[in-house]
Design a protein around this motif. Structure first.
Motif, PDB file in Angstrom:
ATOM      1  N   ALA A  58       0.830  -1.200   0.000  1.00  0.00           N
ATOM      2  CA  ALA A  58       0.000   0.000   0.000  1.00  0.00           C
ATOM      3  C   ALA A  58       0.868   1.256   0.000  1.00  0.00           C
ATOM      4  N   ARG A  59       1.955   1.230   0.818  1.00  0.00           N
ATOM      5  CA  ARG A  59       2.858   2.366   0.866  1.00  0.00           C
ATOM      6  C   ARG A  59       3.546   2.583  -0.476  1.00  0.00           C
ATOM      7  N   PHE A  60       3.911   1.458  -1.111  1.00  0.00           N
ATOM      8  CA  PHE A  60       4.603   1.543  -2.405  1.00  0.00           C
ATOM      9  C   PHE A  60       3.709   2.183  -3.459  1.00  0.00           C
ATOM     10  N   TYR A  61       2.460   1.717  -3.536  1.00  0.00           N
ATOM     11  CA  TYR A  61       1.566   2.266  -4.534  1.00  0.00           C
ATOM     12  C   TYR A  61       1.286   3.749  -4.271  1.00  0.00           C
ATOM     13  N   LEU A  62       1.107   4.111  -2.983  1.00  0.00           N
ATOM     14  CA  LEU A  62       0.835   5.502  -2.657  1.00  0.00           C
ATOM     15  C   LEU A  62       2.044   6.383  -2.961  1.00  0.00           C
ATOM     16  N   ASP A  63       3.243   5.884  -2.606  1.00  0.00           N
ATOM     17  CA  ASP A  63       4.460   6.654  -2.909  1.00  0.00           C
ATOM     18  C   ASP A  63       4.653   6.808  -4.409  1.00  0.00           C
TER      19      ASP A  63
END
Length: 606
Positions: free
Chosen positions: A74-79
């Motif tokens: 989730a963090r990767f996609y948001l970043d």
């Protein structure tokens, strides 16, 4: 016939002590088999306990890893989304300084039609370049307020609705409240990135002179997230007001319930992990937020999809373990009594037979398959004892006869050619060369007749070949040159079969160089090779065709007992008979186009 003593014989002789006999016919207490079973049970029980603890630890570890991976993704996609939007905004602000955009906003009234059209085209091309820079971009539009015109990468040059930038703004419209910002247009399912120049008054309102609007398609953003890993899992993007921008799977009601549950556990805008049940499904959710975007990225996966296979495995693990243990115990006892003990006895007999004990005999006390196997083993050993002796003697006699026959073919073959050469010299009245030739021929006859030995030192064989080469050089003084490389001292004293080098040189002279009028050349070399003696003879003849090469290789590779073994085949067969199939002759093309014959003799330490 002498037989192998069994346990009863050994007991009677005192070699092994008597032991109390159990109900199964032997003493469990003193057998290695019983000790192995006891050891197996002692080892297996702690392993089962450790396995259970490992399962619990593994399940907990998997849950933590899945949760961490969920948050990381989730963090990767948001970043990734934030990085792309930052990059797009950087292009926006850079476009605000575009010379054509400034001229259209400030100098449109004094520009010629050509200049105006060129400025619009160049601006449109720049906007298209921005659109092509990201799959998230659906359209890029430049709004030029002084002339109330817009230039779009998709729609081109057109008028625009000035009400779009006024304070009201109806449903489905984006309201510009700041010179730059990110706004979500829910009904149109787009995200607008606005960037404007300095504000100016126009028609009673405050407007930027021009602004750049990037329209991001939420559907493209959703597709970029990829398919969810689990059928009931997915992604959800939520804005700062708690409105769902998109949900990759599930209905709208499902997404709202999930969003409400996550915010109830984590709070509005907080990040973390949550476990909640939605529509009867237990979900593991991870929420990550971006202050810059004002959005939360939520990734959720079904807990059953992760842990149900592990739970099922635990049940089947215990069922399998207890079943396997019972089967192993029962099978091990039967296997030992019926097969293992008789096989051990047979293996020991084979081991003694392999060591050369042809007097070994074994017996079996039960009328079963092993009794017949033991009986045929004993008969086989008796027959082997007789056959080995016969075959060994026959093989020795056959090899000696064949070696004698093959070597006998060499001497007449060379003599026929030598006498013919001498005859031609005398007939031509070449007395000086005839004297030298007859002397060298005498040396040759001395070499082949002075000893009945089948082998000689390599140095003697090379000296003999040199004599032959000198004879041929005398015969073809105007066109033949034979060159010998230095013979290494490490192999000079190796014992090799007699007459394996000179016939190869003769073959090169007779078959390789018959039509070579000048510059006929033969080279003999001794390349270094560990564990073997290597001799290479190559010429620069022009008679060797691909068909002849293929035929010669087949003759060397496939031996036919009915084939005439003369010349190269003679030498090849003799070397293989003495040193094995790895030794022998190989043929190829020399670097000058003629024939290259390589002899390999794995002579060992002879």
């Amino acid at each position: 016939m002498e037989r192998e003593p069994d346990n009863e014989d050994l007991k009677q002789s005192g070699a092994i002590p008597d032991a109390p006999i159990g109900k199964f016919g032997f003493s469990w207490k003193n057998t290695v088999y019983f000790r192995l079973l006891a050891t197996l049970i002692i080892v297996i029980l702690p392993l089962y306990v450790i396995g259970t603890n490992l399962y619990q630890w593994g399940a907990s570890t998997i849950k933590d890893q899945v949760t961490a991976a969920n948050s990381s993704q989730a963090r990767f996609y948001l970043d990734s989304l934030e990085t792309d939007i930052r990059r797009i905004q950087a292009l926006q602000y850079d476009t605000l300084n575009d010379e054509d955009l400034n001229e259209l906003a400030n100098l449109a009234g004094i520009m010629t039609d050509y200049e105006y059209s060129r400025a619009v085209d160049r601006l449109k091309q720049r906007l298209k370049a921005i659109k092509s820079s990201s799959r998230y971009i659906e359209d890029v539009t430049a709004y030029i307020h002084p002339i109330e015109r817009s230039v779009s990468a998709v729609g081109g040059y057109r008028e625009f609705d000035a009400n779009r930038f006024e304070g009201g703004g109806g449903p489905g419209t984006a309201r510009m409240t700041e010179p730059s910002g990110i706004m979500y247009q829910s009904e149109a399912r787009v995200i607008l990135l606005n960037a404007g120049s300095s504000m100016s008054k126009q028609n009673g309102g405050h407007f930027p002179q021009y602004s750049i609007e990037v329209k991001l398609a939420v559907r493209n953003m959703q597709e970029a997230m990829g398919d969810p890993e689990y059928s009931d899992g997915g992604f959800m993007l939520v804005d700062r007001n708690g409105q769902i921008i998109f949900n990759s799977s599930g209905t709208s009601a499902f997404a709202k319930a999930l969003n409400t549950g996550i915010r109830g556990q984590l709070g509005n805008g907080n990040k973390g992990t949550a476990s909640l049940r939605v529509d009867g499904k237990l979900l593991l959710a991870a929420s990550e937020n971006s202050a810059y975007l004002g959005m939360d990225m939520v990734r959720y996966i079904p807990a059953d999809a992760v842990f149900k296979p592990i739970d099922n495995y635990r049940v089947w693990f215990w069922i399998f373990s207890f079943s396997a243990l019972l089967i192993v115990l029962l099978f091990s006892y039967s296997l030992y009594s019926i097969m293992h003990r008789p096989l051990l006895k047979l293996l020991r007999a084979f081991r003694r037979l392999r060591s050369g004990d042809m007097q070994i005999r074994i017996r079996h006390n039960h009328n079963d398959d092993f009794n017949y196997l033991y009986m045929y083993f004993n008969q086989t050993v008796e027959n082997l004892d007789v056959l080995i002796e016969q075959v060994y003697r026959q093989k020795i006699l056959v090899q000696k006869a064949e070696l004698k026959h093959l070597q006998a073919q060499i001497n007449p073959h060379f003599l026929y050619n030598s006498f013919f050469i001498l005859h031609r010299m005398i007939k031509g009245r070449d007395m000086a060369n005839s004297l030298v030739f007859s002397r060298e021929l005498g040396n040759y006859m001395k070499y082949i007749t002075r000893s009945a030995a089948e082998t000689t030192e390599l140095a003697n064989e090379v000296a003999h070949a040199r004599s032959y080469a000198e004879i041929q050089a005398m015969r073809f003084s105007n066109r033949l040159r034979v060159e010998f490389a230095q013979l290494p001292d490490t192999i000079a004293n190796k014992q090799i079969p007699r007459l394996i080098l000179q016939p190869i040189i003769e073959n090169a002279v007779v078959h390789g160089l018959p039509n070579k009028v000048t510059d006929a050349y033969i080279r003999v070399s001794f390349p270094s090779m560990e564990g073997a003696v290597a001799i290479v003879v190559e010429d620069n003849g022009e008679e060797l065709t691909d068909l002849k090469m293929s035929s010669l290789r087949k003759q060397l590779e496939f031996h036919d007992d009915n084939q005439e073994t003369t010349g190269l085949l003679n030498i090849h067969r003799r070397i293989q008979l003495k040193y094995g199939m790895e030794s022998g002759l190989t043929v190829s093309r020399s670097e000058w186009g003629g024939l290259k014959v390589t002899q390999l003799l794995y002579v060992g330490d002879e």
